[in-house]
Design an enzyme around this catalytic site. Structure first.
Site, PDB file in Angstrom:
ATOM      1  N   TRP A  65      -8.281   3.469  12.095  1.00 49.49           N
ATOM      2  CA  TRP A  65      -7.229   2.527  11.730  1.00 49.49           C
ATOM      3  C   TRP A  65      -6.408   2.181  12.965  1.00 49.49           C
ATOM      4  CZ3 TRP A  65      -2.570   3.917   8.052  1.00 49.49           C
ATOM      5  CH2 TRP A  65      -1.876   2.746   7.728  1.00 49.49           C
ATOM      6  N   THR A 114       0.816  -1.213   0.000  1.00 46.74           N
ATOM      7  CA  THR A 114       0.000   0.000   0.000  1.00 46.74           C
ATOM      8  C   THR A 114       0.853   1.267   0.000  1.00 46.74           C
ATOM      9  OG1 THR A 114      -1.815  -1.121   1.152  1.00 46.74           O
ATOM     10  CG2 THR A 114      -1.786   1.270   1.236  1.00 46.74           C
ATOM     11  N   ASP A 173     -11.579   4.514   2.821  1.00 45.44           N
ATOM     12  CA  ASP A 173     -10.421   4.970   3.601  1.00 45.44           C
ATOM     13  C   ASP A 173      -9.508   5.865   2.775  1.00 45.44           C
ATOM     14  OD1 ASP A 173     -11.426   3.253   5.545  1.00 45.44           O
ATOM     15  OD2 ASP A 173     -10.034   1.636   5.044  1.00 45.44           O
ATOM     16  N   ARG A 214     -13.391   5.602   9.955  1.00 43.49           N
ATOM     17  CA  ARG A 214     -13.241   4.532  10.925  1.00 43.49           C
ATOM     18  C   ARG A 214     -11.813   4.586  11.480  1.00 43.49           C
ATOM     19  NH1 ARG A 214     -13.277  -0.995   7.192  1.00 43.49           N
ATOM     20  NH2 ARG A 214     -11.716  -0.348   5.656  1.00 43.49           N
TER      21      ARG A 214
END
Length: 807
Positions: free
Chosen positions: A416, A279, A357, A414
């Protein structure tokens, strides 16, 4: 001596004195590409003759003309001919004027056009005119002269060797018809340099077509010295740059600035994904150097997350540095678009889009007036904060505009990490927000234990319930952009960023001479382009050409006072009235287009000073309008400022159609912009990027218009009403910004239709109404929407007369 009187013996004498030396040198260079070590490089301030390598003739102003617009040619080189001599004047960033020694005017690309084959002219030298700026680049035995605006090179048309052949701009190649020797006072050609490096001025230009200092963004960054102590600005010309860009940790103070008309014009893109690179390694751009800045460009990762079952995270931009500023920047991707991994980052304006996200990381970031878009139809969380427990600040979404593809699907975010910190405050939330519960859990981290809050949000997606924790007023004072970014060094990029970006973009933004919107349809609006261009500085001359039966482009180069207060000059068909830079003004009167007048452009002017104090505030006794149109057709009103006019700033009446009104400044007035005075429903009107402020009524009032498209307008401090659809009008409102406006958009009559999308309303009151069936503007013409959050800064900077229009 004028070119038409030159005699053969002059050319022969020139050849006898210098031709042998030059031709021999040129021949040697062509054969071996070895440059004479004794020759000097071009020197700014030196006067040169520009001799074409193919024809051995010189760049020439015909007849020694001193007239602006005289078209350039090649002619046999002659001694002491000032009309063949051009002074190389340094304009910074490796760019130069080529100023003729005889006329004092500069080599110019007409209108800044990018069309190959356009004949070059001379024109009065003007600061900020990219079409008069040239770069010198080694080519064979001479230099290519590349225009900054068009990216094309000076060439002899069709490679002619004849006297009088046109000198044009053409696509840059190594053909010797676009190679020029620079002869200083009859001396030899200065030796072309064979290498380039980052200039000592701290500036460089990137252009994929080779007309800049570098062809790739990374090459320009690589040329920056390590450990630099001062800012290096890299400007990037419009284009798509498919590459991976890395700003190393040992190269601070790097700025990337796009020079297009919007952030969409410069795109840095790649398609790496987590499946192959992980990522954090999949980014298109990696920023590790502190004090980085970027403006007016796009970072994109165009990997399609639906193309693979796993490993579909794909980062467009990774920021792993302190004190980074992004002003007017677009960041595009799918999942995990923007990684703020460490440090403090400030995003001003701009646009971020993704699916899941897509704003994430451990760093601190403020998104100020940024547009954020959830593009997946099933929605998803915007943020995934991994804020350290010891850090008070994570992500602040401040006065943002949040929209999405579908309603009631998008979540704020949210955690992480268990201590993720996000505040969404004073933002405009569309119906895309999942109102009942906009926060969710992640990987065992519950949103309730994270530090997630809202404060004073508005819009269809805004509400308060037990799943939407709200800051109190006293708490909110601790969660401001300044508090997030200050740190121990009291960093404050907020004011400086806005000022710097506006100045940088203003200096480089160019404007098309082609009408858009409904004025571009049904054959288009070209004004006086088919006729002669004239420049006027007196009222009599203005009236002479504006009322002529022939087509004219009338350049207004002075402040012209109408002799009779309030008189409206009757402009006839096929005319362009355009102010030269910011100098063009029509004062003490206005303009009228009477019945049947068509194909008129009114641009870049200041119009006004007709107010009558005794007629305040109703303006009913003296009908002095800025621009009045009665049954006119194909009109473009662009980049004007209207000031202190007694009645309407603009009155579009009696079925005037195919009208576009763009980038105008209209403020401090009672009756701003009225449309109607008809029972018919035939008109088609586009109104975009206008600034209407401190206004009462007609903002605009739109009566019986078949198709009215209003987008990217800024209405500020409006007391009576905003966009008012009356009669049988069908009105589409898109991405406008309403601030302190009563009744921002609505149907004033039950027979009218109104649709709206993407607009922002701040401190507004009254009606925000949509009703009935309207139309789809893109069915009629192409256009690009700016994010609503960007509109105030854009129109404050660019409405009204611009220095680089009309020159």
């Amino acid at each position: 001596m004028p070119a038409t009187l030159r005699q053969p013996w002059l050319r022969q004498r020139r050849a006898a004195l210098t031709g042998g030396l030059v031709v021999a040198a040129v021949g040697a260079l062509i054969g071996s590409q070895v440059l004479p070590s004794s020759a000097a490089n071009p020197v700014a301030g030196t006067t040169y003759e520009l001799k074409n390598v193919k024809s051995s003739m010189c760049l020439d102003v015909p007849g020694a003309s001193r007239t602006a617009g005289a078209q350039l040619q090649q002619w046999g080189c002659t001694d002491s001919s000032s009309w063949q001599q051009f002074t190389l004047l340094d304009r910074g960033s490796g760019q130069y004027w080529l100023q003729n020694a005889n006329s004092g005017q500069c080599v110019d690309v007409p209108g800044g056009t990018g069309t190959a084959g356009t004949r070059l002219q001379q024109w009065g030298c003007a600061s900020g005119q990219a079409n008069q700026l040239w770069t010198l680049r080694t080519s064979g035995s001479g230099y290519q002269l590349a225009n900054v605006a068009s990216g094309l090179c000076v060439s002899v048309k069709d490679g002619s060797t004849a006297s009088g052949a046109a000198v044009v701009q053409d696509t840059c190649t190594t053909n010797n018809r676009m190679q020029w020797a620079l002869l200083a006072s009859g001396g030899p050609t200065p030796a072309p340099t064979t290498t380039t490096s980052a200039p000592s001025t701290g500036k460089a230009t990137v252009a994929g077509d080779g007309t800049g200092t570098y062809k790739t963004v990374q090459a320009a960054i690589d040329a920056v010295g390590t450990g630099n102590k001062s800012r290096v600005t890299i400007t990037i010309k419009p284009g798509t740059y498919r590459e991976i860009v890395t700003v190393p940790k040992d190269k601070p103070f790097v700025t990337l600035t796009g020079t297009g008309s919007s952030a969409k014009d410069v795109v840095i893109v790649n398609n790496h994904s987590a499946g192959e690179y992980g990522t954090s390694g999949s980014a298109t751009a990696f920023v590790y150097g502190a004090d980085f800045a970027a403006s007016n460009l796009t970072f994109s990762n165009d990997f399609d997350e639906t193309s693979t079952a796993d490993g579909h995270q794909a980062v467009a931009l990774k920021v792993d540095a302190d004190r980074a500023v992004f002003n007017g920047v677009r960041v595009l991707g799918d999942q995990d678009t923007l990684l703020v991994n460490s440090g403090r980052t400030y995003f001003k304006g701009g646009y971020v889009e993704g699916t899941v996200d897509f704003i994430f990381g451990s760093g601190t970031a403020v998104f100020d007036s940024t547009s954020i878009y959830e593009k997946r139809s099933t929605g998803g969380p915007l943020t995934a904060a991994k804020t350290d427990a010891g850090s008070k600040y994570g992500f602040l979404l401040y006065r943002t505009t949040i929209t999405g593809a579908t309603n009631n699907t998008t979540q704020f975010g949210r955690p992480w990490g268990p201590d993720g910190q996000v505040v969404v405050r004073e933002s405009t939330l569309s119906a895309t927000i999942r109102t009942a519960q906009p926060w969710t859990d992640m990987s065992g981290n519950t949103w309730q234990k994270a530090r997630f809050f809202e404060y004073r949000n508005t819009g269809a997606g805004a509400t308060a319930n037990s799943n939407r924790p709200q800051l109190s007023d006293s708490q909110a004072a601790e969660y401001t952009p300044a508090r997030y970014l200050a740190g121990s060094d009291q960093w404050n990029p907020i004011t400086a960023s806005a000022t710097t970006s506006a100045a940088a973009t203003s200096a480089s933004r160019s404007w098309s001479n082609t009408a858009d919107g409904f004025a571009s349809t049904d054959g288009g609006t070209t004004g006086g382009a088919a006729g002669t261009t004239v420049t006027v500085k007196t009222y009599d001359d203005l009236v002479k050409y504006a009322t002529s039966s022939s087509p004219y482009v009338v350049r207004i180069a002075a402040s012209i006072t109408v002799p009779t207060l309030g008189h409206e000059i009757p402009v006839t068909s096929n005319k362009t009235l355009v102010g030269v830079g910011t100098s063009g003004k029509i004062l003490n009167g206005g303009i009228i287009l009477r019945s049947g007048v068509r194909n008129v452009i009114i641009r870049n002017l200041t119009i006004g000073e007709t107010a009558v104090a005794s007629d305040d505030p109703d303006d009913k006794d003296f009908d002095y309008d800025g621009i009045q149109m009665d049954t006119a057709n194909h009109v473009w009103i662009d980049h004007n400022t209207f000031t202190k006019i007694n009645d309407g700033y603009i009155d579009s009446r009696k079925d005037t159609t195919n009208l576009t009104v763009s980038w105008n400044r209209m403020g401090d007035h009672n009756k701003t912009f009225g449309i109607g005075w008809t029972e018919n429903v035939t008109s088609k009107i586009t109104i975009h990027h206008n600034w209407i402020y401190n206004s009462n009524q007609r903002n605009p009032s739109v009566d019986n218009v078949a198709r009215a498209h209003l987008y990217n307008n800024y209405l500020q401090n409006v007391t009576s009403y905003g966009n008012n659809a009356r009669g049988a009008t069908a009105m589409v409102v898109e991405n406008s910004y309403f601030e302190k406006v009563k009744d921002p958009y609505f149907a004033g009559d039950a027979t009218a239709s109104v649709s709206q999308s993407g607009s922002v309303c701040v401190s507004c009151t009254g009606k925000k109404q949509t009703t009935g069936t309207t139309f789809k503007p893109s069915d009629y013409y192409a256009y690009t929407l700016d994010p609503a959050a960007d509109v105030p800064a854009l129109v404050k900077t660019y409405t009204g007369p611009q220095a680089n229009i009309g020159n």
